[in-house]
Design a protein around this motif. Structure first.
Motif, short mmCIF file in Angstrom:
data_model
loop_
_atom_site.label_atom_id
_atom_site.label_comp_id
_atom_site.label_asym_id
_atom_site.label_seq_id
_atom_site.Cartn_x
_atom_site.Cartn_y
_atom_site.Cartn_z
N GLU A 21 -38.89 -14.90 -8.74
CA GLU A 21 -38.18 -16.12 -9.13
C GLU A 21 -37.66 -16.03 -10.56
O GLU A 21 -36.53 -16.43 -10.85
CB GLU A 21 -39.10 -17.34 -8.98
N ASP A 22 -38.49 -15.47 -11.45
CA ASP A 22 -38.08 -15.38 -12.85
C ASP A 22 -36.95 -14.36 -13.02
O ASP A 22 -36.03 -14.57 -13.83
CB ASP A 22 -39.28 -14.98 -13.71
N ARG A 59 -22.23 -22.97 -10.76
CA ARG A 59 -23.16 -22.71 -9.66
C ARG A 59 -24.26 -21.75 -10.07
O ARG A 59 -25.44 -21.94 -9.73
CB ARG A 59 -22.40 -22.17 -8.45
N ALA A 60 -23.90 -20.71 -10.81
CA ALA A 60 -24.90 -19.73 -11.25
C ALA A 60 -25.90 -20.37 -12.21
O ALA A 60 -27.11 -20.14 -12.11
CB ALA A 60 -24.22 -18.53 -11.91
N TYR A 61 -25.40 -21.18 -13.12
CA TYR A 61 -26.29 -21.82 -14.09
C TYR A 61 -27.23 -22.81 -13.40
O TYR A 61 -28.43 -22.84 -13.69
CB TYR A 61 -25.46 -22.53 -15.16
N ASP A 62 -26.69 -23.62 -12.49
CA ASP A 62 -27.53 -24.60 -11.79
C ASP A 62 -28.63 -23.90 -10.98
O ASP A 62 -29.79 -24.34 -10.95
CB ASP A 62 -26.67 -25.46 -10.87
N ARG A 63 -28.25 -22.82 -10.32
CA ARG A 63 -29.25 -22.12 -9.51
C ARG A 63 -30.27 -21.41 -10.40
O ARG A 63 -31.45 -21.30 -10.03
CB ARG A 63 -28.55 -21.13 -8.59
N ALA A 64 -29.84 -20.92 -11.56
CA ALA A 64 -30.78 -20.29 -12.49
C ALA A 64 -31.86 -21.27 -12.92
O ALA A 64 -33.04 -20.91 -13.03
CB ALA A 64 -30.02 -19.75 -13.71
N ALA A 115 -37.54 -22.98 -12.88
CA ALA A 115 -38.56 -24.00 -12.65
C ALA A 115 -39.57 -23.55 -11.58
O ALA A 115 -40.77 -23.82 -11.69
CB ALA A 115 -37.89 -25.31 -12.23
N ARG A 116 -39.07 -22.88 -10.57
CA ARG A 116 -39.99 -22.41 -9.52
C ARG A 116 -40.91 -21.31 -10.04
O ARG A 116 -42.09 -21.26 -9.66
CB ARG A 116 -39.18 -21.92 -8.32
N ALA A 117 -40.40 -20.43 -10.86
CA ALA A 117 -41.26 -19.40 -11.44
C ALA A 117 -42.39 -20.03 -12.25
O ALA A 117 -43.55 -19.60 -12.17
CB ALA A 117 -40.43 -18.47 -12.33
N GLU A 119 -31.27 -13.49 -0.97
CA GLU A 119 -31.76 -12.83 0.24
C GLU A 119 -33.10 -12.12 -0.02
O GLU A 119 -33.97 -12.08 0.86
CB GLU A 119 -30.72 -11.85 0.76
N ASP A 120 -33.26 -11.56 -1.23
CA ASP A 120 -34.55 -10.95 -1.57
C ASP A 120 -35.66 -12.00 -1.59
O ASP A 120 -36.78 -11.76 -1.11
CB ASP A 120 -34.47 -10.27 -2.93
N LEU A 121 -35.35 -13.17 -2.14
CA LEU A 121 -36.35 -14.25 -2.16
C LEU A 121 -36.64 -14.75 -0.76
O LEU A 121 -37.77 -15.09 -0.44
CB LEU A 121 -35.85 -15.39 -3.05
#
Length: 372
Positions: free
Chosen positions: A251-252, A272-277, A282-284, A323-325
């Motif tokens: 996640e990190d 989109r990239a920033y929002d998903r980052a 936060a999940r990490a 996809e890896d996650l």
């Protein structure tokens, strides 16, 4: 019906013939003959009564399925219902060509899912039971329209997701979680094409680690919002420290890579990239807290990570990360204990849908590389 002569009948016949040979006109010939005939009659009666018992035995019945089989059959039935609906809707009059193509793909994918789950169970007794009971197949035919397929997909995804959480078998739970994520993806894609409302998605809130002797005061409980008083998601159990550390690192890593690419991009890709980052960061942190490694020497997170160069476009990189996650979460669904997988299945669904936003192709089994 021809049967071997019983021992009693042979003995009676021997007595009768030997008596007639030794003294054919003697006074004992009559009683012995009557005795032999009586024994033969009794033997025949016993044989015939045995035949009658077998003919009058109860008809065969379907075996009672156990919990695993009930889960499997329900998932198969859901997949085949969608396949039938989608196949019929694809050839219906007036359906747009793009929608028809998507419906055909859904029908093929859900048929594959049913087959991977083992297909329909057929004991061979269905016709016999139906004939003896006088029952007739249900005449109810589900609506065969694109919007109805969206609804069926959403319902199937919800049931299959719940089954993945509770399944006793880890491999079955992993397969069910993947199928549920795929069904949610197909439902969302079809909803966009048809203007229908997409399916409701599960909460991806990672539970906080339990605190010892931490009970809210009366004031805190009375002022807590309604959502805070609901039963929290179960903490996944059965995961090793190494597995949790791998998840924290994955996640990190995704967060860092998307932050770098967001800084290099502009427009919609940057946003989109920033929002998903931010989501992955936060999940990490949440997984690190749950694993108990935040701020310790066991925390696997690093200051920086290697990021592919400009030869890899940002959408392609983002898709690969998601996809890896997805594969990581699918693996952990198969490892976690029953009843504690809900958040893992929800995150498996979330990363599947996120990959779709970066143009990942739809697949019947997201997160399962062996099914690719």
């Amino acid at each position: 019906m021809t049967r071997p002569q019983s021992a009693w009948a042979r003995i009676g016949f021997w007595n009768m013939t030997s008596s007639a040979t030794m003294n054919p006109n003697g006074p004992k010939a009559g009683p012995r003959s009557r005795s032999a005939l009586t024994a033969l009659a009794l033997t025949c009666a016993i044989i015939l009564s045995g035949c009658g018992v077998r003919l009058e035995s109860p008809p065969p019945t379907e075996p009672v399925p156990d919990a695993v089989e009930v889960v499997r059959r329900t998932a198969v039935a859901d997949a085949l219902l969608v396949a039938d609906q989608a196949g019929a809707a694809a050839v219906a009059e007036g359906v747009d060509a793009d929608v028809a193509a998507r419906l055909t793909a859904i029908a093929e994918a859900t048929t594959m899912q049913a087959e991977q789950l083992g297909g329909e169970y057929d004991s061979g007794l269905g016709d016999i039971v139906t004939q003896r009971s006088g029952a007739s197949p249900s005449a109810i035919i589900p609506e065969q329209t694109p919007r109805a397929v969206v609804t069926s997909l959403g319902d199937a995804a919800t049931r299959t997701r719940a089954a993945a959480d509770q399944a006793q078998s880890g491999p079955l739970a992993r397969l069910l979680g993947s199928i549920s994520a795929a069904q949610a993806r197909y439902a969302r894609d079809l909803a966009r094409l048809t203007g229908a409302r997409g399916p409701a998605l599960p909460s991806t809130q990672i539970p906080e680690p339990p605190e010892d002797d931490a009970e809210p005061s009366e004031d805190e409980a009375s002022t807590a919002p309604a959502s805070a008083t609901e039963e929290p998601a179960a903490v996944p159990t059965g995961l090793s420290a190494e597995e949790l550390a791998t998840l924290v690192l994955a996640e990190d890593t995704a967060a860092y890579a998307l932050e770098v690419r967001a800084a290099q991009a502009d427009g919609e890709v940057r946003t989109r990239a920033y929002d998903r980052a931010r989501v992955h960061r936060a999940r990490a942190q949440a997984w690190a807290l749950l694993a108990g490694v935040d701020g310790t020497d066991q925390d696997p997170r690093r200051v920086a990570y290697a990021v592919p160069g400009p030869e890899t476009a940002t959408p392609d990189l983002a898709r690969d990360l998601e996809e890896d996650l997805t594969q990581n979460y699918a693996t952990l669904v198969g490892v976690a204990e029953p009843g504690t997988r809900a958040v893992l299945v929800a995150l498996l669904t979330d990363t599947t849908l996120a990959a779709a936003q970066w143009n990942a192709p739809a697949t019947p089994f997201p997160g399962l590389p062996e099914q690719a």
